[in-house]
Enzyme design. Structure first.
Site, PDB file in Angstrom:
ATOM      1  N   GLU A  24      35.280 141.151  -3.352  1.00 62.63           N
ATOM      2  CA  GLU A  24      34.424 140.499  -4.332  1.00 62.63           C
ATOM      3  C   GLU A  24      32.987 140.512  -3.816  1.00 62.63           C
ATOM      4  OE1 GLU A  24      35.844 137.192  -7.168  1.00 62.63           O
ATOM      5  OE2 GLU A  24      34.938 136.167  -5.457  1.00 62.63           O
ATOM      6  N   ASP A  70      42.652 131.299  -2.510  1.00 60.57           N
ATOM      7  CA  ASP A  70      41.916 132.448  -1.964  1.00 60.57           C
ATOM      8  C   ASP A  70      42.761 133.715  -2.015  1.00 60.57           C
ATOM      9  OD1 ASP A  70      39.450 131.052  -1.180  1.00 60.57           O
ATOM     10  OD2 ASP A  70      40.762 130.003   0.222  1.00 60.57           O
ATOM     11  N   ASP A  74      39.086 138.421  -0.592  1.00 63.63           N
ATOM     12  CA  ASP A  74      38.167 137.384  -1.057  1.00 63.63           C
ATOM     13  C   ASP A  74      37.565 136.748   0.189  1.00 63.63           C
ATOM     14  OD1 ASP A  74      36.820 135.568  -2.713  1.00 63.63           O
ATOM     15  OD2 ASP A  74      38.444 134.106  -2.536  1.00 63.63           O
TER      16      ASP A  74
END
Length: 157
Positions: A67, A139, A7
């Site tokens: 992502e 995160d 991420d």
């Protein structure tokens, strides 16, 4: 198979490593790579590369998942996210690791069943899917979710 989920963020990049054996998914490790907000941008990006390289060396993933970028209302934030994302993609590519990319809505759908899920719902499902895993923060939780999404969407070999 070992999958590294990422991420990306300039301030705090989350990472999560899972092991996939057949249809069974298990937690290996997770963490967060934080950069000093007062440091020059090139130094922050270099730190991200160095720290992520160490994670890859420690866990030897066969593939990774990241992502996709979403647009912020603040163009500067979007630009910084893009720069951090570029470092993450480059770090994996230099080590010959294939990277899958997933939209945030697809990640949420893979974990919770709906693309509009709240972060709290994703984190609750992670506790079910990865029992006993101590997650380093939001995160890292997002990174584990991305890794699980990749496990569910990768082609079978």
């Amino acid at each position: 198979m070992i999958i590294l989920g990422l991420d990306p963020s300039l301030s705090c990049t989350g990472w999560g490593v899972i092991r996939v054996e057949g249809s069974r998914i298990s937690h290996v490790a997770n963490g967060q790579i934080k950069t000093d907000a007062k440091a020059p941008l090139p130094d922050r990006l270099a730190h991200l590369d160095t720290a992520l390289s160490a994670v890859i060396a420690d866990h030897a993933p066969q593939c990774a998942a990241v992502e996709e970028v979403f647009l912020n209302e603040n163009p500067q934030s979007t630009l910084k996210l893009g720069q951090a994302r570029g470092v993450v993609l480059l770090t994996a590519a230099r080590r010959g690791i294939e990277v899958g990319e997933y939209a945030p809505r697809l990640v949420k759908k893979a974990i919770v069943g709906t693309g509009g899920a709240a972060k709290e719902q994703v984190q609750a499902m992670l506790r079910v899917l990865l029992p006993g895993a101590k997650v380093a923060g939001a995160d890292a939780a997002d990174a584990l979710a991305v890794a699980i999404c990749h496990a569910n969407h990768r082609p079978l070999r």
